[in-house]
Each structure stands twice: as C-alpha cells, then as structure tokens.
Design an enzyme around this catalytic site. Structure first.
Site, mmCIF file in Angstrom:
data_model
loop_
_atom_site.group_PDB
_atom_site.id
_atom_site.type_symbol
_atom_site.label_atom_id
_atom_site.label_comp_id
_atom_site.label_asym_id
_atom_site.label_seq_id
_atom_site.Cartn_x
_atom_site.Cartn_y
_atom_site.Cartn_z
ATOM 1 N N ASP A 41 104.952 -2.045 40.336
ATOM 2 C CA ASP A 41 105.728 -1.769 39.483
ATOM 3 C C ASP A 41 106.220 -0.335 39.419
ATOM 4 O OD1 ASP A 41 104.884 -3.610 37.815
ATOM 5 O OD2 ASP A 41 102.492 -2.316 36.611
ATOM 6 N N GLN A 97 98.523 -5.649 33.289
ATOM 7 C CA GLN A 97 100.424 -6.167 32.735
ATOM 8 C C GLN A 97 98.848 -6.309 30.978
ATOM 9 O OE1 GLN A 97 102.638 -7.194 34.155
ATOM 10 N NE2 GLN A 97 101.091 -5.705 35.149
ATOM 11 N N HIS A 110 100.513 -3.957 28.677
ATOM 12 C CA HIS A 110 102.311 -3.780 28.237
ATOM 13 C C HIS A 110 102.268 -4.132 26.729
ATOM 14 C CE1 HIS A 110 104.277 -2.896 31.611
ATOM 15 N NE2 HIS A 110 103.569 -3.676 32.621
ATOM 16 N N GLU A 114 105.782 -14.359 36.930
ATOM 17 C CA GLU A 114 106.383 -12.864 37.342
ATOM 18 C C GLU A 114 105.943 -12.268 37.993
ATOM 19 O OE1 GLU A 114 107.825 -8.899 34.445
ATOM 20 O OE2 GLU A 114 106.438 -10.084 34.064
ATOM 21 N N HIS A 115 104.001 -12.494 38.484
ATOM 22 C CA HIS A 115 103.828 -11.689 39.233
ATOM 23 C C HIS A 115 102.455 -12.475 39.982
ATOM 24 C CE1 HIS A 115 104.907 -7.970 36.197
ATOM 25 N NE2 HIS A 115 105.670 -8.030 37.206
ATOM 26 N N THR A 124 105.476 -9.660 29.391
ATOM 27 C CA THR A 124 105.067 -9.378 30.716
ATOM 28 C C THR A 124 104.292 -10.865 31.111
ATOM 29 O OG1 THR A 124 104.213 -8.221 32.885
ATOM 30 C CG2 THR A 124 103.870 -7.764 30.885
ATOM 31 N N HIS A 136 147.434 -33.056 43.575
ATOM 32 C CA HIS A 136 146.987 -32.657 44.456
ATOM 33 C C HIS A 136 147.644 -33.055 45.701
ATOM 34 C CE1 HIS A 136 144.563 -31.898 41.110
ATOM 35 N NE2 HIS A 136 143.751 -30.946 42.002
ATOM 36 N N GLU A 138 140.580 -39.663 43.636
ATOM 37 C CA GLU A 138 140.235 -39.021 42.546
ATOM 38 C C GLU A 138 140.728 -39.510 41.273
ATOM 39 O OE1 GLU A 138 138.693 -35.179 42.826
ATOM 40 O OE2 GLU A 138 137.286 -35.774 44.031
ATOM 41 N N GLN A 159 121.741 -4.203 18.918
ATOM 42 C CA GLN A 159 123.255 -3.153 19.095
ATOM 43 C C GLN A 159 123.587 -2.749 20.134
ATOM 44 O OE1 GLN A 159 120.233 -2.812 17.046
ATOM 45 N NE2 GLN A 159 120.003 -0.623 16.931
ATOM 46 N N TYR A 177 119.292 -1.540 31.142
ATOM 47 C CA TYR A 177 118.565 -1.108 29.184
ATOM 48 C C TYR A 177 117.351 -0.780 29.836
ATOM 49 C CZ TYR A 177 117.060 -1.986 24.562
ATOM 50 O OH TYR A 177 116.260 -1.691 23.590
ATOM 51 N N ASN A 232 112.876 -6.385 24.014
ATOM 52 C CA ASN A 232 112.238 -6.731 23.072
ATOM 53 C C ASN A 232 113.082 -8.026 22.618
ATOM 54 O OD1 ASN A 232 114.591 -6.004 20.835
ATOM 55 N ND2 ASN A 232 112.536 -4.921 20.007
#
Length: 459
Positions: A391, A288, A291, A357-358, A266, A450, A445, A214, A150, A243
């Site tokens: 980036d 940042q 964004h 994140e960064h 971000t 087994h 057990e 979708q 994506y 998003n």
C-alpha cells in the site's frame, strides 16, 4: 452470484463461528471445479453499482449538456459544499507541502522513490522484427497525451493513491495530467492537504476539488470556461479507485475515454498453513476490513488450529483498533470468511478461483507456492511481506483489479499510460513474395479488392 448457503451440495457445510465475527466455509473432502469454486468463494452480492446506475446516467447527461454549472450544482448537492471555482490554486498546493508533517513528508518521499525505481524499469522497449528480407514490423510505445487521475476522499485519506497514479504516468512520459479529489468541508472546500502535498511533491499543478460521478464526467467530456471556472480539457484515460458512483461512471464512459478498471471494494486473501502466525494473519485481514464495510477478508487454510487462533486474535485486535465498527461489518459480511481446505493444493485452487486483489502466501516454501498462483493482482510472499507494505512503500502499485477481475486484468503500471503502435514497412520484392498468399486469402474471404490493391502494385 448464488450465496454460499444456497449451494450446500457443492460447497459443503457453511456455518457461523461461535462469535459470529467471521463465518467459516468447510471445503474439506470436496472436489470442486473452478466454476463451482467461483460460486462459493466469499464475495459481496453484485448490485451496489447497478443501484447507482440511474443516478450516474443523470449526472453524466447533465455535465455533458450543461458543463460547469451542472458540475458546481452537483458538487453542492452531493458534497454539501458550494464552490465558485474548483481549481486548486498553486499557492494552496505549495502551502500544503510547506505545512506537511516532516515525518509524513519523509514517508511520502520514500514511497515515491521506491515507486519510481520500479516504474522506470517497467518502460517497454521498441521491438522491430525483420520477418523476411525487406520486410519489417515494428512495435513502438507512445505515451498518452493527457490523463485524469482520481484520488478518493471518503472514509479515509489517500495520498498514497496520488503516488500510485502519478509515478507510472510520469515514467511513461504522459504529456499532461489533471488530478481530481473530492472537496472537504473542514479544509474550506479543498481536498485534504496531505493529498495536495503529495501532488506538489510530484509536480502536479492541475488539481481540482471535484469528486464523484461529476468529476469523472468532467474529465471525460471536458468543460468550456464559464464564470470563474477556466476550461478543463478532456483526457484520454481516467485512472484511480473510487466509490460505486465513480466506478459506475467510469464503466458507462468506457469507449468515450479509456479507464484503468471498474474498481470495487478492496479485498485480501491469505493462503496459510500451520506455520503462519495467527496474530499476523488476523492483523492483515483486519487491515483490509478497516477500509470499507464491504471490504473482503478471506483466509484459506488447511489448519483448523490456525483458523481458531485467527478468530481469537481478530477479537482482541478488533477491540483495540480505531475503525472497529467499520471493520466488524466487513468481517461479518458475506464477502469475508475463513475457508478450510484439505491441503495447500486445494487451497491453491481456491485462491486461483478467487483471483484476489491482494494475495498473501504465508506457508512453508511460500515463494514456490506463490509461483504457481495464476490469478492475483499482487502477491505478498512470506510473513514479512504484508499488504500494508504494498500500500505504501514496497515500490509496487496498489491500484489493483478487484472482484475477481484479476483472472484477466492487471494492476496499474507504466503500461497503463502507454499505447502500442505498429509500423509495417515492406519493399517491392518483399510484397511480391507474399502477394499470392494475400490474393488467395482475400478471395477466400470474398474481398477481392483487397487482393487487387496488392496486384496493382506488381503490374
């Protein structure tokens, strides 16, 4: 998460600066636990994704039940574009590459080349261990058969995200991949041509003009051919940021399909001392903030003088930048702040609790301090390693964990597109050597069958 203002007894005084552009949190003189730090570090209120959940559930249900007609109707409703067939023609991919600005093409090729060098080196080797004579356990890595990538197309254009998703998938040896990106009115319902050109550069042939929940549903469920639309085979994994509707759809479909992460807005954190240039720090916070109005920009510093210099530099740089209003909202939001600490030890505790994140480290002995960071998606060390480098052209991947998930999650890489398969091979003597242990544990057990499955082989 409680707001900073709701916990002054833990966090210390929180005050807006004179300009009101970015608030300041003073943690000096406070000894806070990791839990307390996580409660007071700047972060957006949760809930945006939750607000989208009902809508996304309806979208997923319709796509699963109705297929292509639902996808086309939802695209018309959400993107205001009526499509007959969202598959991007091969000619459109090649035309986008042919007409691409040569300077941009060279920049994309540089980014691809560096990302490929790093990705190829990340491929893990098969490991085989002889645990005893005649007994081996092997771990081998297999690429996923089919993945969906994506690429966002909202407030900005992200050909770099094409690179960050496609390059590690190719290095892993993924069998087939499909790329989706939202349709754009100004481009006749196709994704932005720079995104198409990047896909063409990397040899991606299956591209769809689809966005939002979708698109995620179509990748996860697959779609039967109908009308002008051909069949879309389902994928095993979906990667790439989007998003809140995209993030929510990925979360709700986890299990039906693999996902890389539920990406949020971000964020950048900068750990800096009085040696850091205020102009650099301000520029990186701003990079940042542009964004998204929900983007987080956080400075953690032991220098009140640097904090003052950064606030002043931000005002000047903000006035001159293209996305000033968007950036101003982000800087003024509760997810952004300047955090004052006693020293770099306390600063280190703050950034580890924040799990950015960064993370940029602009201090004396930055590499040594960066080596002590335990939670961050990517660390940028020293004044010549801004986040913008990562980036685009560092060779690293910019699809990284957000919202504090870097405390337990990793960024996108070749490993994302691989699965580990264990192979166990024992001969008769090797099995006999551990038969007693297996039978004892099975009985302990309450699972005697087994043990019997081993005993029958030794009779």
């Amino acid at each position: 998460m409680p707001s900073v203002e709701a916990a002054p007894e833990d966090a210390g005084e929180t005050e807006l600066t004179e300009t009101g552009l970015i608030r300041q949190i003073d943690l000096r003189g406070r000894e806070l636990s990791t839990a307390q730090l996580r409660a007071v570090v700047p972060r957006a209120e949760p809930g945006a994704a939750a607000d989208a959940e009902d809508t996304v559930r309806r979208v997923l249900s319709r796509v699963e039940q109705e297929g292509w007609p639902a996808v086309l109707e939802l695209t018309a409703a959400f993107d205001r574009i009526k499509l007959e067939n969202p598959r991007v023609p091969a000619a459109a991919l090649q035309e986008a590459l042919r007409t691409l600005d040569p300077t941009v093409r060279r920049a994309l090729e540089t980014s691809i080349e560096r990302a490929q060098k790093v990705a190829r080196a990340q491929r893990p080797d098969t490991v085989s261990v002889e645990v005893a004579p005649g007994a081996t356990v092997t771990l081998r890595w297999e690429p996923l058969l089919r993945v969906g990538l994506y690429v966002p197309g909202g407030l900005a254009v992200y050909p770099s995200s094409v690179i960050m998703n496609v390059v590690p998938a190719l290095a892993a040896g993924v069998g087939s991949m499909v790329l989706v990106s939202p349709p754009q009115k100004e481009w006749g319902g196709l994704p932005h041509p720079t995104i198409l050109a990047a896909a063409a550069l990397l040899g991606v042939e299956e591209v769809y003009s689809l966005g939002g929940a979708q698109a995620i549903a179509a990748l996860a469920y697959g779609l039967e051919a109908e009308g002008e639309c051909q069949a879309l085979e389902p994928v095993d994994l979906i990667t790439g940021p989007g998003n809140r509707f995209v993030a929510t759809a990925k979360r709700l479909l986890r299990g039906r399909v693999g996902i890389d992460a539920e990406a949020g807005p971000t964020e950048i954190a900068i750990l800096a001392d009085d040696q850091a240039p205020a102009a650099y720090v301000a520029a990186d916070l701003l990079s940042q903030a542009e964004h998204d109005p929900l983007a987080g920009s956080v400075l953690v510093t032991s220098s009140p003088e640097l904090a003052a210099g950064v606030r002043q530099a931000l005002e000047g740089q903000l006035a001159a930048t293209k996305n000033a209003e968007r950036a101003r909202q982000a800087l003024a939001g509760q997810q952004s702040a300047i955090v004052l600490v006693d020293d770099l030890e306390q600063g280190l505790a703050v950034v580890n609790a924040y799990a950015a994140e960064h993370l940029e480290v602009m201090t004396d002995d930055a590499a040594i301090l960066a080596g002590r960071v335990t939670s961050a998606g990517a660390i940028f060390i020293g004044p010549s390693s801004p986040v913008s480098l990562g980036d685009y052209c560092a060779g690293s991947n910019h699809v990284l964990p957000t919202g504090g998930t870097a405390a337990f999650a990793s960024g996108l890489g070749v490993h994302t597109f691989l699965k580990a398969i264990q192979e166990i091979q024992y001969d008769e003597a090797a099995l006999a050597e551990v038969a007693g242990s297996i039978i004892a544990l099975a009985d302990a057990e309450g699972l005697p069958a087994h043990g019997e499955a081993v005993a029958v082989r030794l009779q």
